[in-house]
Design a protein around this motif. Structure first.
Motif, PDB file in Angstrom:
ATOM      1  N   PRO A  28      19.069  28.082  52.983  1.00 60.21           N
ATOM      2  CA  PRO A  28      18.452  28.083  51.445  1.00 60.21           C
ATOM      3  C   PRO A  28      17.213  26.820  51.213  1.00 60.21           C
ATOM      4  N   GLY A  31      13.915  27.845  49.790  1.00 60.19           N
ATOM      5  CA  GLY A  31      13.618  27.650  48.125  1.00 60.19           C
ATOM      6  C   GLY A  31      14.495  26.952  46.732  1.00 60.19           C
ATOM      7  N   GLY A  54      12.010  34.256  44.936  1.00 60.83           N
ATOM      8  CA  GLY A  54      12.371  33.251  45.271  1.00 60.83           C
ATOM      9  C   GLY A  54      13.466  34.665  46.182  1.00 60.83           C
ATOM     10  N   MET A  55      14.068  35.002  44.790  1.00 63.86           N
ATOM     11  CA  MET A  55      15.219  36.117  44.851  1.00 63.86           C
ATOM     12  C   MET A  55      15.146  37.834  45.253  1.00 63.86           C
ATOM     13  N   ASN A  58      14.436  37.807  49.413  1.00 68.14           N
ATOM     14  CA  ASN A  58      16.265  37.333  49.483  1.00 68.14           C
ATOM     15  C   ASN A  58      15.990  39.017  50.051  1.00 68.14           C
ATOM     16  N   TYR A  61      14.265  40.985  53.091  1.00 68.98           N
ATOM     17  CA  TYR A  61      14.488  40.494  54.467  1.00 68.98           C
ATOM     18  C   TYR A  61      15.836  40.534  54.391  1.00 68.98           C
ATOM     19  N   TRP A  62      17.217  40.324  53.581  1.00 73.49           N
ATOM     20  CA  TRP A  62      18.122  40.618  54.136  1.00 73.49           C
ATOM     21  C   TRP A  62      18.137  42.242  54.830  1.00 73.49           C
TER      22      TRP A  62
END
Length: 437
Positions: A28, A31, A54-55, A58, A61-62
């Motif tokens: 984290p 970010g 960024g969200m 995330n 890539y998650w």
């Protein structure tokens, strides 16, 4: 059959878990660094753009995290079998598929962006800056998805130090480059996005160099025919397919938790966000031990060493139970003070006190789910992991919809705890059949 002593088992667990925990904590920071830099530029729209962008990444890539997890389990088994050829083939398969998926993301970047910002509601200024951030950072997809393959492979090779070195390097590069671009070249959001992009490729390049430098025995000539064998490719995709759908369930539950909290007002949303930070902190620690489970369970399954496998599983659960008790006591003593550090909004802190006892139950309710995830990945029992996640997700939504009119936000936390517990309960039942036959 080689047995491992108790102290050796603990040492091997910690050798993988501790660097993995450090790597998790640094994730984290990429970010956080970006937000900190733009937070001093004088306009809240910059912070909003970085947060939204960024969200979005995330989530993207998650979803592709299966590349790391599937590679870790299969590599650890090949390592246990001492099959050097398959170890190398797995790296090439994983990185190659990651790069192919990244190429698809680059091709589809326009429709992805269009759909994402149809679903994300924000001001026009934030939207414009977030789109700029997206179109720069999307070019980091090859580095990020390629790194997933390398990270999983390194862990499968019982080496979690290299992913830690890479994560630390990425953060250092990101800080230096972003500061230079923002404050020397006045690039603002574009400078932060470019700094993140360069840091991602610095990490990918470092992974390649570490492989070339320290894994010379594995750099043998392997033909594409061997890499693309139908049976091996089918297994690779089957394992990763199960992990993909399992991760999709996890993303849906997590996003719904946030959405359901937001629907109850900004105070409840703020409370849930703050309390989830305590769960996130616990998850960073437990994920480190889950990685140890991936590496060691796969290694001993591959070597056919059932005694060592059983001992490692028992040791992992002793660590998990001990740490969950420690976190429960830590949160009981200092959890509310920690919330006071995160915010000084008295209304939020007052409301958080009403829900704080749910957080105290999280460590004991959730530790087994983390550990079983790692063990199941290591032994490539991914279908069982998917089944347990599906049942737990169904329980989450069932409990919330039954009780939310009566209990409000308490129903959301009750559903989340049952979701965590059910994952562990179902995995324990399935795990006994997988591990202890």
């Amino acid at each position: 059959m080689i047995k491992i002593k108790q102290n050796t088992a603990n040492k091997r667990i910690l050798q993988i878990a501790i660097p993995s925990i450090i790597s998790n904590i640094t994730v984290p920071l990429l970010g956080l660094i970006d937000v900190t830099i733009v937070g001093h530029l004088g306009a809240p729209s910059y912070i909003g753009a970085i947060a939204v962008g960024g969200m979005l990444f995330n989530i993207i890539y998650w979803i592709f995290g299966f590349l790391r997890m599937g590679t870790s389990g299969m590599t650890s088994q090949a390592f246990g079998k001492q099959d050097s050829n398959e170890v190398t083939r797995l790296l090439i398969r994983s990185v190659g598929i990651g790069l192919f998926l990244a190429f698809c993301l680059l091709l589809l970047q326009y429709p992805i962006c269009k759909i994402a910002f149809m679903l994300i509601h924000t001001t026009d200024e934030v939207k414009e800056l977030a789109i700029l951030y997206f179109y720069i950072c999307i070019w980091g997809a090859p580095a990020m998805l390629g790194l997933y393959g390398f990270a999983g492979w390194f862990i499968g090779m019982q080496n979690s130090r290299f992913p830690m070195y890479i994560a630390i390097t990425q953060n250092i590069v990101n800080i230096i480059v972003s500061l230079c671009l923002v404050y020397l070249l006045d690039m603002k959001v574009a400078g932060v996005a470019t700094g993140t992009l360069i840091a991602q490729y610095a990490g990918f390049l470092m992974a390649i160099l570490l492989y070339l430098r320290y894994y010379k025995p594995y750099k043998q000539h392997i033909t594409w025919k061997e890499i693309l064998k139908k049976k091996a490719m089918n297994r690779f995709f089957q394992v990763n397919r199960d992990i993909f759908f399992r991760t999709l369930c996890l993303v849906i539950v997590t996003m719904y938790f946030t959405s359901a909290g937001a629907a109850q007002g900004e105070i409840v949303l703020a409370v849930n966000t703050l309390l989830m930070q305590l769960f996130t902190l616990f998850s960073y620690i437990m994920d480190g031990f889950a990685y140890a489970g991936e590496a060691l369970a796969g290694r001993y399954i591959g070597a056919g060493n059932q005694i060592a496998l059983h001992r490692i599983v028992r040791k992992l659960f002793l660590w998990g139970f001990g740490l969950s008790l420690a976190f429960t006591l830590l949160y009981l003593v200092g959890g509310k003070a920690f919330l006071g550090i995160l915010t000084n909004e008295s209304s939020v802190i007052k409301e958080a006190n009403s829900y704080f006892y749910w957080v105290l139950a999280i460590p004991l309710a959730g530790f087994s789910a983390f550990l079983w995830d790692g063990i199941f990945i290591g032994v490539t029992a991914t279908r069982q992991m998917l089944i347990s996640m599906f049942i737990a997700s169904a329980c989450f939504f069932g409990v919330y919809y039954i009780f939310h009119h009566l209990l409000g936000n308490h129903a959301l936390w009750l559903a989340f705890l049952i979701y965590l517990s059910m994952r562990g309960i179902v995995q324990t039942y399935l795990g006994r059949k997988v591990i202890f036959l």
